[in-house]
Design an enzyme around this catalytic site. Structure first.
Site, PDB file in Angstrom:
ATOM      1  N   HIS A 120      -6.778   0.046   2.837  1.00 21.28           N
ATOM      2  CA  HIS A 120      -6.554  -1.140   1.721  1.00 21.28           C
ATOM      3  C   HIS A 120      -6.359   0.283   0.588  1.00 21.28           C
ATOM      4  CE1 HIS A 120      -7.215  -5.384   2.933  1.00 21.28           C
ATOM      5  NE2 HIS A 120      -6.733  -4.795   3.298  1.00 21.28           N
TER       6      HIS A 120
ATOM      7  N   HIS B  49       0.846  -1.300  -0.294  1.00 20.91           N
ATOM      8  CA  HIS B  49       0.069  -0.028   0.021  1.00 20.91           C
ATOM      9  C   HIS B  49       1.274   0.793   0.003  1.00 20.91           C
ATOM     10  CE1 HIS B  49      -2.856  -2.439   2.275  1.00 20.91           C
ATOM     11  NE2 HIS B  49      -3.464  -2.761   0.618  1.00 20.91           N
TER      12      HIS B  49
END
Length: 249
Positions: free
Chosen positions: A229, A185
């Site tokens: 996320h 990420h």
């Protein structure tokens, strides 16, 4: 990036891990799925996904510096993501559960450096994941929180399989480092901001400061990592900057 780490245990109940190494179990699971759409093959593998702030009494065990740094984040921001999945070693014949907590309160910052003036040469990338003292202190307490799950549910059987029992804070920290993995990420290598900001590289339309005809449209322009996320933030940035490109701004 978010730092995640894995700890694995043998499980007392059925799960997906035995599908690889137990032919009879796989055959029955296939029959159940094809005939009635039931059984372990209906599960993609991530059994539980959840988010939380580090609760008591683990929060009180953090040092003052870590507490002060975490206090700078929004009150409603989760600090931990829990992914609990019924998978284990390859070709397993028994059931396993893997706990994969990720630290969402990111305080580590990586670096990107040039190796030469040739754009074809790869840069030096050092994500420095899990390098900050606050993340390390948080990681130790997350592991202790994990043990509460392991010991309270009756789900697991036997010791942890990747690094074994961990007792002291130093052992826990080393175990986390051994099982740590990136959460993929990563953001902010080309952060968006005002031209007066020395850390900003692109403006609000993705245009690179000081360069004509170049925009950046990806996760790298997001200046702060989201506590979750990265897919939704990237969609948002892509939609916004695609619209700016179409409008010619």
């Amino acid at each position: 990036d978010h730092c995640a780490f894995e700890f694995q245990y043998k499980m007392n109940v059925g799960g997906n891990a035995a599908l690889e190494g137990n032919k009879e179990y796989l055959y029955q699971a296939t029959e159940d799925f094809l005939r009635t759409q039931t059984g372990p093959l209906t599960n993609w593998g991530g059994d539980i996904l959840g988010f939380e702030k580090l609760p008591s009494p683990y929060r009180e065990a953090l040092n003052e510096s870590a507490l002060a740094e975490l206090a700078e984040l929004p009150d409603d921001q989760p600090e931990i993501e829990w992914l609990i999945a019924s998978h284990g070693p390859q070709m397993a014949t028994s059931s396993y559960v893997t706990f994969t907590p990720a630290i969402l309160a990111v305080t580590s910052k990586g670096t990107i450096g040039l190796t030469s003036a040739n754009a074809a040469d790869n840069p030096i990338i050092d994500p420095r994941t899990f390098s900050s003292p606050t993340e390390q202190a948080l990681g130790v307490q997350i592991y202790k929180r994990l043990q509460e799950f392991v010991n309270a549910t009756g789900l697991t059987s036997g010791p942890e399989l990747k690094v074994g029992p961990l007792n002291t804070n130093a052992e826990i920290l080393e175990g986390i480092k051994q099982t740590g993995l990136p959460w993929y990420h990563g953001v902010a290598s080309f952060p968006m901001g005002k031209e007066s900001d020395p850390n900003a590289i692109v403006d609000t339309n993705g245009k690179v400061f000081g360069v004509s005809g170049v925009r950046v449209v990806d996760a790298s322009v997001i200046p702060l990592i989201a506590p979750g996320h990265s897919m939704a933030p990237v969609y948002m940035v892509a939609e916004k900057l695609a619209d700016a490109i179409k409008r010619g701004v």
